[in-house]
Scaffold this active site. Structure first.
Site, PDB file in Angstrom:
ATOM      1  N   LYS A 164       2.211   2.646   2.239  1.00  0.00           N
ATOM      2  CA  LYS A 164       1.950   3.566   3.353  1.00  0.00           C
ATOM      3  C   LYS A 164       2.631   3.022   4.609  1.00  0.00           C
ATOM      4  O   LYS A 164       2.710   1.817   4.821  1.00  0.00           O
ATOM      5  CB  LYS A 164       0.477   3.853   3.586  1.00  0.00           C
ATOM      6  CG  LYS A 164      -0.477   2.707   3.838  1.00  0.00           C
ATOM      7  CD  LYS A 164      -1.938   3.301   3.950  1.00  0.00           C
ATOM      8  CE  LYS A 164      -2.961   2.260   4.280  1.00  0.00           C
ATOM      9  NZ  LYS A 164      -4.333   2.753   4.340  1.00  0.00           N
TER      10      LYS A 164
ATOM     11  N   LYS B 182       0.827  -1.219   0.000  1.00  0.00           N
ATOM     12  CA  LYS B 182       0.000   0.000   0.000  1.00  0.00           C
ATOM     13  C   LYS B 182       0.850   1.254   0.000  1.00  0.00           C
ATOM     14  O   LYS B 182       0.343   2.369   0.034  1.00  0.00           O
ATOM     15  CB  LYS B 182      -0.914   0.032   1.238  1.00  0.00           C
ATOM     16  CG  LYS B 182      -1.913  -1.120   1.324  1.00  0.00           C
ATOM     17  CD  LYS B 182      -2.832  -0.863   2.522  1.00  0.00           C
ATOM     18  CE  LYS B 182      -3.601  -2.082   2.913  1.00  0.00           C
ATOM     19  NZ  LYS B 182      -4.366  -1.843   4.177  1.00  0.00           N
TER      20      LYS B 182
HETATM   21  N1  C2G Z   1     -13.379   3.694   6.767  1.00  0.00           N
HETATM   22  C1  C2G Z   1     -14.637   4.281   6.867  1.00  0.00           C
HETATM   23  N2  C2G Z   1     -14.752   5.622   7.000  1.00  0.00           N
HETATM   24  C2  C2G Z   1     -13.641   6.407   7.057  1.00  0.00           C
HETATM   25  C3  C2G Z   1     -12.362   5.823   6.968  1.00  0.00           C
HETATM   26  C4  C2G Z   1     -12.247   4.451   6.826  1.00  0.00           C
HETATM   27  O1  C2G Z   1     -15.671   3.575   6.830  1.00  0.00           O
HETATM   28  N3  C2G Z   1     -13.806   7.753   7.203  1.00  0.00           N
HETATM   29  C5  C2G Z   1     -13.301   2.239   6.588  1.00  0.00           C
HETATM   30  C6  C2G Z   1     -12.635   1.840   5.272  1.00  0.00           C
HETATM   31  O2  C2G Z   1     -13.573   1.900   4.198  1.00  0.00           O
HETATM   32  C7  C2G Z   1     -12.181   0.410   5.582  1.00  0.00           C
HETATM   33  C8  C2G Z   1     -11.867   0.469   7.099  1.00  0.00           C
HETATM   34  O3  C2G Z   1     -12.497   1.671   7.601  1.00  0.00           O
HETATM   35  O4  C2G Z   1     -13.264  -0.503   5.367  1.00  0.00           O
HETATM   36  C9  C2G Z   1     -10.378   0.535   7.382  1.00  0.00           C
HETATM   37  O5  C2G Z   1      -9.856   1.669   6.701  1.00  0.00           O
HETATM   38  P1  C2G Z   1      -8.289   1.648   6.294  1.00  0.00           P
HETATM   39  O6  C2G Z   1      -7.490   1.310   7.489  1.00  0.00           O
HETATM   40  O7  C2G Z   1      -8.020   2.899   5.521  1.00  0.00           O
HETATM   41  O8  C2G Z   1      -8.271   0.377   5.307  1.00  0.00           O
HETATM   42  P2  C2G Z   1      -7.532   0.285   3.896  1.00  0.00           P
HETATM   43  O9  C2G Z   1      -6.207   0.932   3.966  1.00  0.00           O
HETATM   44  O10 C2G Z   1      -8.525   0.707   2.885  1.00  0.00           O
HETATM   45  O11 C2G Z   1      -7.232  -1.301   3.813  1.00  0.00           O
HETATM   46  O12 C2G Z   1      -7.467  -5.645   1.953  1.00  0.00           O
HETATM   47  C10 C2G Z   1      -8.197  -4.475   2.257  1.00  0.00           C
HETATM   48  C11 C2G Z   1      -7.300  -3.404   2.810  1.00  0.00           C
HETATM   49  O13 C2G Z   1      -6.504  -3.903   3.875  1.00  0.00           O
HETATM   50  C12 C2G Z   1      -8.141  -2.223   3.290  1.00  0.00           C
END
Ligand code: C2G
Length: 129
Positions: free
Chosen positions: A47, A45
């Site tokens: 990140k 990612k």
């Molecule tokens: N999320 C949300 N609202 C936000 C921020 C995040 O509903 N304002 C949700 C995202 O859609 C996700 C979850 O919280 O379902 C976790 O967010 P992240 O840690 O940013 O996940 P991500 O980096 O998208 O990783 O294999 C899938 C990946 O690991 C998802």
């Protein structure tokens, strides 16, 4: 028992994550969170999470909606995870809408609306001002 799984980095844990986890748990009785490892975050990612995997895991385990935290180490583990943990429902925020429909022949796939206005990126940006 209806088992739910969701995936993510959950770094700088905020109320958008909590809203997602609460609604994911509402889809069943047992919620598994597959938490991106530091290596997965960096290699896949591009990140770098602020908190380590261990610290992010500890925080997630303290949330009442979360029953089990497992490591997410590759994009491809979802199919095996669904079988291994007897998952009934796969849940992700709708920024991923459609991306995991290939799981539909194994379990329900639910995309939940993201919580607007909040993100780890926004937190980091705002804290710099
Ligand atoms: N999320 C949300 N609202 C936000 C921020 C995040 O509903 N304002 C949700 C995202 O859609 C996700 C979850 O919280 O379902 C976790 O967010 P992240 O840690 O940013 O996940 P991500 O980096 O998208 O990783 O294999 C899938 C990946 O690991 C998802």
């Amino acid at each position: 028992m209806r088992r739910v799984i969701t995936y993510g980095t959950f770094d700088l844990l905020h109320y958008g994550h909590i809203n997602l986890l609460r609604r994911a748990k509402e889809q069943g009785d047992y919620l598994i969170v597959a938490l991106s490892t530091d290596e997965f975050n960096w290699n896949e990612k591009q990140k770098k999470s602020y908190f380590s995997y261990e610290d992010r895991k500890r925080m997630l385990e303290a949330i009442r909606y979360v029953d089990l935290v497992i490591p997410e180490e590759s994009w491809d583990q979802k199919v095996t995870d669904v079988d291994k943990y007897h998952v009934d429902v796969f849940v992700m925020g709708d920024d991923w809408k459609g991306k995991f429909d290939f799981l539909k022949d194994k379990c329900e796939v639910v995309y939940l609306p993201r919580t607007p206005e909040i993100s780890t990126t926004k937190i980091k940006t705002d804290l710099h001002t």
